[in-house]
Design an enzyme around this catalytic site. Structure first.
Site, PDB file in Angstrom:
ATOM      1  N   THR A  71       0.975  -1.132  -0.047  1.00  0.00           N
ATOM      2  CA  THR A  71       0.033  -0.078  -0.028  1.00  0.00           C
ATOM      3  C   THR A  71       0.940   1.349   0.007  1.00  0.00           C
ATOM      4  O   THR A  71       0.524   2.253  -0.737  1.00  0.00           O
ATOM      5  CB  THR A  71      -0.994  -0.055   1.169  1.00  0.00           C
ATOM      6  OG1 THR A  71      -1.731  -1.077   1.169  1.00  0.00           O
ATOM      7  CG2 THR A  71      -1.819   1.189   1.198  1.00  0.00           C
ATOM      8  N   SER A 125      -7.347  -0.917  -6.215  1.00  0.00           N
ATOM      9  CA  SER A 125      -7.058  -1.004  -4.695  1.00  0.00           C
ATOM     10  C   SER A 125      -5.562  -1.566  -4.806  1.00  0.00           C
ATOM     11  O   SER A 125      -5.002  -2.195  -5.752  1.00  0.00           O
ATOM     12  CB  SER A 125      -7.674  -2.080  -4.283  1.00  0.00           C
ATOM     13  OG  SER A 125      -7.220  -2.631  -2.895  1.00  0.00           O
ATOM     14  N   ASN A 136      -4.524  -4.072  -3.409  1.00  0.00           N
ATOM     15  CA  ASN A 136      -4.762  -5.498  -3.440  1.00  0.00           C
ATOM     16  C   ASN A 136      -4.549  -5.985  -4.930  1.00  0.00           C
ATOM     17  O   ASN A 136      -4.402  -7.531  -5.028  1.00  0.00           O
ATOM     18  CB  ASN A 136      -5.816  -5.789  -2.557  1.00  0.00           C
ATOM     19  CG  ASN A 136      -5.796  -5.350  -1.225  1.00  0.00           C
ATOM     20  OD1 ASN A 136      -4.860  -4.869  -0.777  1.00  0.00           O
ATOM     21  ND2 ASN A 136      -6.881  -5.532  -0.477  1.00  0.00           N
ATOM     22  N   THR A 187      33.316 -39.273 -13.480  1.00  0.00           N
ATOM     23  CA  THR A 187      32.145 -39.539 -12.526  1.00  0.00           C
ATOM     24  C   THR A 187      32.545 -39.723 -11.316  1.00  0.00           C
ATOM     25  O   THR A 187      33.630 -40.408 -11.048  1.00  0.00           O
ATOM     26  CB  THR A 187      31.259 -40.641 -12.913  1.00  0.00           C
ATOM     27  OG1 THR A 187      31.904 -42.080 -13.145  1.00  0.00           O
ATOM     28  CG2 THR A 187      30.853 -40.714 -14.554  1.00  0.00           C
ATOM     29  N   HIS A 188      31.942 -39.301 -10.200  1.00  0.00           N
ATOM     30  CA  HIS A 188      32.295 -39.440  -8.744  1.00  0.00           C
ATOM     31  C   HIS A 188      33.630 -38.831  -8.519  1.00  0.00           C
ATOM     32  O   HIS A 188      34.685 -39.161  -7.840  1.00  0.00           O
ATOM     33  CB  HIS A 188      32.418 -40.768  -8.551  1.00  0.00           C
ATOM     34  CG  HIS A 188      31.061 -41.465  -8.611  1.00  0.00           C
ATOM     35  ND1 HIS A 188      29.935 -41.474  -7.416  1.00  0.00           N
ATOM     36  CD2 HIS A 188      30.870 -42.300  -9.351  1.00  0.00           C
ATOM     37  CE1 HIS A 188      29.059 -42.420  -7.909  1.00  0.00           C
ATOM     38  NE2 HIS A 188      29.284 -42.727  -9.326  1.00  0.00           N
ATOM     39  N   SER A 232      45.335 -12.828  -5.700  1.00  0.00           N
ATOM     40  CA  SER A 232      45.788 -12.787  -4.394  1.00  0.00           C
ATOM     41  C   SER A 232      46.423 -11.326  -3.763  1.00  0.00           C
ATOM     42  O   SER A 232      47.088 -11.005  -4.552  1.00  0.00           O
ATOM     43  CB  SER A 232      46.561 -13.954  -3.824  1.00  0.00           C
ATOM     44  OG  SER A 232      47.237 -13.821  -2.602  1.00  0.00           O
ATOM     45  N   SER A 233      46.252 -11.337  -2.440  1.00  0.00           N
ATOM     46  CA  SER A 233      46.883  -9.864  -2.056  1.00  0.00           C
ATOM     47  C   SER A 233      48.346 -10.470  -1.611  1.00  0.00           C
ATOM     48  O   SER A 233      49.058  -9.325  -1.187  1.00  0.00           O
ATOM     49  CB  SER A 233      46.204  -9.355  -0.969  1.00  0.00           C
ATOM     50  OG  SER A 233      45.724 -10.302   0.258  1.00  0.00           O
ATOM     51  N   LYS A 245      49.432 -15.447  -8.807  1.00  0.00           N
ATOM     52  CA  LYS A 245      48.359 -16.171  -8.743  1.00  0.00           C
ATOM     53  C   LYS A 245      46.958 -15.679  -9.546  1.00  0.00           C
ATOM     54  O   LYS A 245      46.561 -14.227  -9.117  1.00  0.00           O
ATOM     55  CB  LYS A 245      47.806 -16.312  -7.172  1.00  0.00           C
ATOM     56  CG  LYS A 245      46.940 -17.487  -6.829  1.00  0.00           C
ATOM     57  CD  LYS A 245      46.671 -17.846  -5.322  1.00  0.00           C
ATOM     58  CE  LYS A 245      45.864 -18.883  -5.098  1.00  0.00           C
ATOM     59  NZ  LYS A 245      44.640 -18.732  -5.363  1.00  0.00           N
ATOM     60  N   GLU A 288      33.322 -18.300  -9.664  1.00  0.00           N
ATOM     61  CA  GLU A 288      33.026 -17.785  -8.289  1.00  0.00           C
ATOM     62  C   GLU A 288      32.013 -16.621  -8.037  1.00  0.00           C
ATOM     63  O   GLU A 288      31.016 -17.229  -6.953  1.00  0.00           O
ATOM     64  CB  GLU A 288      34.358 -17.377  -7.618  1.00  0.00           C
ATOM     65  CG  GLU A 288      35.463 -18.514  -7.413  1.00  0.00           C
ATOM     66  CD  GLU A 288      36.632 -18.294  -6.837  1.00  0.00           C
ATOM     67  OE1 GLU A 288      37.350 -18.985  -6.349  1.00  0.00           O
ATOM     68  OE2 GLU A 288      36.821 -16.918  -6.960  1.00  0.00           O
TER      69      GLU A 288
END
Length: 466
Positions: free
Chosen positions: A97, A136, A138, A183-184, A312-313, A318, A325
């Site tokens: 609302t 309304s 809604n 696999t696996h 990397s810092s 790297k 990610e």
């Protein structure tokens, strides 16, 4: 400052503000996330307001000059002219609302100005009596969420299509590049990188089909149902007429049951489920790429991803799989949003679901995360991805994955013993077979080359083994 008054009392409003007392109260009450109501939702509400004014004029419920002023003000809101007037937190009172009244007040005050009146007087155009005529929160808010979601999801689908195409291009490029299937997380059987990327493209294609189905599910809107979907206070022709005008901008249809569409938010559950499905595909692909790029000296390292930033810092030189990610993380958020949407959809009681602001925020965020994430994944990762064919070949040669292809020729037990012996002697299965004189090199290479799919047993090779 100007003073506006409602049934709760007087409220101070900045002189230059186009919002009114309801918005001012809500802004003070709901300071929760710092995230504003999405602009696409504001535009969608304004589209409904424009269409409602046109409908009410057409059916003789509203003065033409008032209607034209509301239409003009609504168009200005849609164009972004009053973006700074929409100051409310995305997390707010039930049924949305506050956001609805924020739009009503801005349009009313702007329309008042256009007719020569003064902001805050509402003498010529009132936010409830005129801008909200036959409506309304809604039914306006859920309908506007659907309109905004359609627009955002179309962008998501467009980006998913482009990502699919990028994987199809990689599938064509590497259709003959033999690799070991796993696999696996263990060496399994031969396949090609063309098959890998082709499978990713097909998975995305199926997700796109589900998102399109999700869009079809949200085409039904309940505008004109007013408070509970029954249409109380609305003209008998309003629902059909307002939908006609909305349909000029976007594909929608009148709800078959106004009561149902007001209380049931499961259409958003279906749409969000398609987002979740696509997010699962994206995170699975990202996981695979992170494994395949692992190393580069002490891992699988069969693919090379574009270098987008230092990794990397502290560790010099790297490089991390930063884009996959990020895809993982946005996918987790979409999956979490889906859970929130499910909880919100089941939380309605009797004739209304109060949790539409929560549904809106999560639906929009998921659509945008998937659209932006798909673009990022494609542009900064997949388009520039390369297969390290030398490493891939070395890994394949060192594995015992092609052993399965020898079963029809040598038998499962015999091949198992050869694999065990090769492993113990730290040699390749191929070299062991050749050293034992079990099979000649040409026959062995031919069997391996056909091991990426169905093929008939070569009777000539089998005959030479006996």
């Amino acid at each position: 400052m100007r003073t506006e008054e409602d049934f709760l009392g007087k409220v101070g409003i900045p002189d230059d503000a186009y919002y009114g007392s309801f918005t001012a109260r809500a802004s003070k009450n709901f300071q929760l996330s710092g995230i504003l109501v999405h602009k696409e939702l504001i535009k969608a509400v304004a589209l409904i307001k424009k269409s409602a004014a046109l409908a009410n004029v057409e059916i003789g419920q509203m003065d033409r000059k008032v209607g034209e002023a509301i239409v003009k003000a609504s168009e200005e809101v849609i164009a972004g002219k009053f973006d700074k007037e929409f100051i409310l937190d995305a997390f707010q009172a039930g049924a949305g609302t506050p956001l609805h009244m924020n739009v009503n007040e801005v349009i009313a005050n702007r329309a008042e100005e256009l007719l020569g009146g003064k902001k805050g007087s509402y003498a010529l155009v009132h936010p409830n009596n005129h801008v909200n005529m036959s409506q309304s929160s809604n039914n306006v808010v859920p309908s506007a969420i659907k309109i905004a979601a359609m627009r955002l999801t179309k962008k998501t689908i467009q980006e998913a299509e482009l990502l699919k195409k990028s994987f199809e291009n990689k599938a064509a490029k590497y259709k003959k590049t033999l690799k070991i299937g796993r696999t696996h997380l263990q060496d399994a059987v031969p396949m090609t990188y063309g098959q890998v990327f082709g499978a990713y493209a097909r998975a995305i294609e199926k997700d796109i089909e589900q998102m399109k189905t999700g869009l079809e599910n949200i085409e039904e809107i309940g505008v004109g149902g007013t408070a509970i979907g029954s249409g109380i206070t609305a003209h008998p022709k309003f629902r059909e007429t307002v939908t006609k005008y909305i349909r000029k901008e976007i594909q929608v249809k009148i709800a078959r049951d106004g009561i149902e569409i007001t209380q049931n938010m499961n259409d958003f559950v279906t749409l969000s489920g398609s987002y979740r499905r696509y997010a699962i595909t994206l995170t699975r692909i990202a996981n695979d790429l992170r494994l395949l790029v692992s190393g580069p000296k002490a891992g699988i390292a069969e693919i090379i991803l574009p270098e987008v930033e230092p990794g990397s810092s502290i560790m010099p030189g790297k490089i991390n799989p930063s884009i996959p990610e990020a895809v993982n993380m946005l996918a987790f958020q979409v999956i979490g949003n889906d859970q929130a949407i499910m909880l919100a959809a089941q939380s309605g009681q009797l004739e209304l679901n109060f949790a539409t602001p929560l549904i809106a925020h999560n639906v929009f965020q998921s659509a945008e995360l998937l659209a932006n994430g798909s673009a990022m994944f494609r542009i900064f990762c997949i388009d520039g991805l390369e297969v390290d064919e030398e490493t891939t070949k070395n890994n394949f040669e060192k594995s015992f994955g092609y052993a399965t292809a020898l079963n029809p020729y040598l038998g499962y037990k015999e091949v198992s013993l050869l694999v065990k012996e090769a492993y113990q002697k730290k040699t390749s299965l191929k070299e062991l077979i050749l050293a034992k004189g079990i099979m000649n090199r040409n026959d062995l290479e031919k069997i391996i080359a056909t091991a990426t799919g169905p093929c008939e047993v070569d009777r000539e090779i089998k005959k030479r083994l006996h």
